[in-house]
Scaffold this active site. Sequence first.
Site, PDB file in Angstrom:
ATOM      1  N   ASP A 126       0.884  -1.158   0.000  1.00 12.14           N
ATOM      2  CA  ASP A 126       0.000   0.000   0.000  1.00 12.14           C
ATOM      3  C   ASP A 126       0.929   1.217   0.000  1.00 12.14           C
ATOM      4  O   ASP A 126       2.110   1.130   0.360  1.00 12.14           O
ATOM      5  CB  ASP A 126      -0.949   0.003   1.212  1.00 12.14           C
ATOM      6  CG  ASP A 126      -2.133   0.955   0.985  1.00 12.14           C
ATOM      7  OD1 ASP A 126      -2.071   1.780   0.034  1.00 12.14           O
ATOM      8  OD2 ASP A 126      -3.121   0.884   1.737  1.00 12.14           O
TER       9      ASP A 126
HETATM   10  C1  BGC Z   1      -4.893   3.451   0.051  1.00 10.45           C
HETATM   11  C2  BGC Z   1      -4.970   2.486  -1.111  1.00 10.45           C
HETATM   12  C3  BGC Z   1      -4.721   3.211  -2.393  1.00 10.45           C
HETATM   13  C4  BGC Z   1      -3.372   3.908  -2.318  1.00 10.45           C
HETATM   14  C5  BGC Z   1      -3.037   4.707  -3.570  1.00 10.45           C
HETATM   15  C6  BGC Z   1      -3.620   4.279   0.025  1.00 10.45           C
HETATM   16  O1  BGC Z   1      -3.695   5.308   0.963  1.00 10.45           O
HETATM   17  O2  BGC Z   1      -4.959   2.752   1.260  1.00 10.45           O
HETATM   18  O3  BGC Z   1      -6.224   1.875  -1.131  1.00 10.45           O
HETATM   19  O4  BGC Z   1      -4.767   2.319  -3.474  1.00 10.45           O
HETATM   20  O5  BGC Z   1      -3.392   4.824  -1.245  1.00 10.45           O
HETATM   21  O6  BGC Z   1      -3.861   5.810  -3.677  1.00 10.45           O
END
Ligand code: BGC
Length: 786
Positions: free
Chosen positions: A237
Amino acid sequence: MTFHSGRPRAEAPSLLAGLTIEEKIALLSGASLWQTVGYPDRGINPMTLSDGPHGVRVGAEVDLIGTPQTATAICFPTASALSCSWDTALARTQGAALATEARRAGVDVVLGPGMNIKRTPLGGRNFEYFSEDPYLSGRLAAAIVAGTESGGVGTSVKHFAVNNQEYDRFTISAEVDERALREIYLRGFEIAVTEGRPATVMAAYNAVNGVTCTENSRLLTEILRDEWGFDGVVVSDWGAVSDQVAALKAGLDLEMPASDGMGAAAIRDALESGELSEADIDRAAARIIELSSRFAASDRPEPAAASAAELVELARSVAQQSIVLLRNEHDTLPLARTGTVAIIGEFAEKPRFQGGGSSEVPVASFATARTEIGRFLSPEQVRYVRGHDGEQVDRALLDEAVAVASEADVALLFVGLTEMAESEGYDRESLSLPASHLALIDEVSAVSPRTVVILHKGSVVDMASWHEKVDAILDLNLGGQEVAAAALDIVFGEVNPSGRTSETVPLRLEDTPAYVDYPGAQRRVHYRESIWVGYRYYDRRKMPVVYPFGHGLSYTEFEYSDPRATVGDDENVTVEVTVRNVGERAGFEVVQVYVRDDVSTVPRPDRELRGFTKVWVPAGEAVTTRIELDRRDFAFWDEHRDRWAIESGAFTLEIGHSSRDIRASVSVELTGDTQSVVVVDRRTPLGYFLDDPEFAAKVERIMRAVPLLGGGAEIPPESQRIVDEVINGMPLEKLRLVSAGAFSDDDIAGLLERRSHQDEFTRPSLKRTATDKGHPLMPTAGGVAL
Ligand code: BGC
């Protein structure tokens, strides 16, 4: 069924061989916020990854406080809505549409679907997730993955794993027992990975049982790859990696986004010190190269050639299938096109159809009820009032709403959670609707001849306090940009509603299973409710709820008949049932199959969803549906042996319209696994061995002489039970003591040896039946008669 797309994956080794070690290391971290490193001159294209999950955030160099975005995209129904369609074919179609959008935008991997379990209704990202049930979540996620990847675009199943709250999301450790982990929190991922074969899996921010997900080799390697056969890329993530060396060793391949060379420097050092080998780097780099050659190559499969208008139409039809008619007293809906309607609430102008955070899609357009109503009624028939200004009650606006409602034949009340209530980054504090919306429901329903609530929210809200005051409730969840059009299609009967809840609506927050153990403290949240999540909990406790899991009304009625279940040679079970539409309108019915183990050694839920299908039944006709269950659908996670297990015996298959509206049931007998679920060693209670006649006879002889058990005297009938129980429950090793040496250690060892190959150990007095779950039944058989 498995789906593969893109070019064959055999070229990675030769492409890898053309890279220097530095180049390979560089591949393991992002090049920017959304892009991976590539070497196009060597045939390795950089990839663009982008959110996700219900729309493609194009060119979104966005921060959480809303840096302007550069392009718009179509916002499809969020998982909170799509999950209520209970329709895997539809999910697959929406997935394919995402591929079309992604290709148009130059995106190679869409960061979704999100599929964490809705452990508590307060979870800030619940609108991005499917359900409280892992089976429903897993099947829908697998379908989206398959749909998107068939269009030559990768997916990222997220957030792996046990990421069920936003509170302390970067640092919290979910402390969860193995059985709940396997049966509830990982099961959906397992289905998505094995059935959908996603290109990537996203490792979550949080820790599980003390080990942060990005460094969790048990999750990322042992379970995901070794057990489930995942062969794609594990991506972090965004910003979830804190030690890239540890992450790489644990099985994480790609750190996102770029980390300014910090990760690469650490990897270089670890290579020098011998902590990492070049093979560790090659392994991850090869996977990233494979991903690029599947999804960033020019010759990947073409996505469905749909125009933007067709995709908008699809967003609407998915919403139509996802909206849930929760309540419809006196057949309030559908409305006739005569009479007058008061449209009340700002959401009629500015509908809420998505949530905040990384999934937010900048849309080019969206439907509104104020405009859409023109398809059904003339301007003279309609009055609109805003009804509120923000969350607090505005007396003047409320009075105006009441006045308009009292003059109209019907009030359509557009209420729900406000934008600030639901977002990534924080959880909700209560289940309540805003005061201004509650006041509208209260006062409008008191004066309006018929009040229809049209609910906009991505997670469960309190309804106990108001649902009986209104005539009908249409639950839109967060249904994407066309949801207002879909809602009016249902209100005026163009479409027969067919959505079913994917989450129980409890009476109160205090009733929810995680209530006392959420949100945790000191970086830990204990999942003490274990497997008792969602309806599994409410059903076991026989608790009343406002709307049960799987509930949803239609404009027609269905009758179930002739349920049958056949056990195949492989012990897979085929369930068939006939569904007759006994109403006047054609419609979809969602046939749900729940499994119960009638008698089990471990506590098992009263019912667990193990199959469903959505069938179209013309008015007056009957359709026979067939649902296949496999062995796993009858299993539970045996914590002692660390594996799935099935106990022999009868299982009830309940077939119904919702988890609390079972219309038919059948029973099947299954042969269990070849291993007993009983722990067999020196401390195993004697009762488990008394089916061995030779042993039982010896025990009987000796026990007769034990002074505490009467020393050979006749046992009065009223004491028989206690004597039986003492013997049944005594650890095997105690035989030596009570028999004053007549049973030696060698005898005990011999007995254990003799029985060590035995498959089943049954001690009837410890079996639990479904009719009296939670309390072991008193002995029904077994025991020694002294
Ligand atoms: C989120 C993800 C997301 C990623 C990119 C993170 O803060 O938890 O779900 O895909 O950011 O935006």
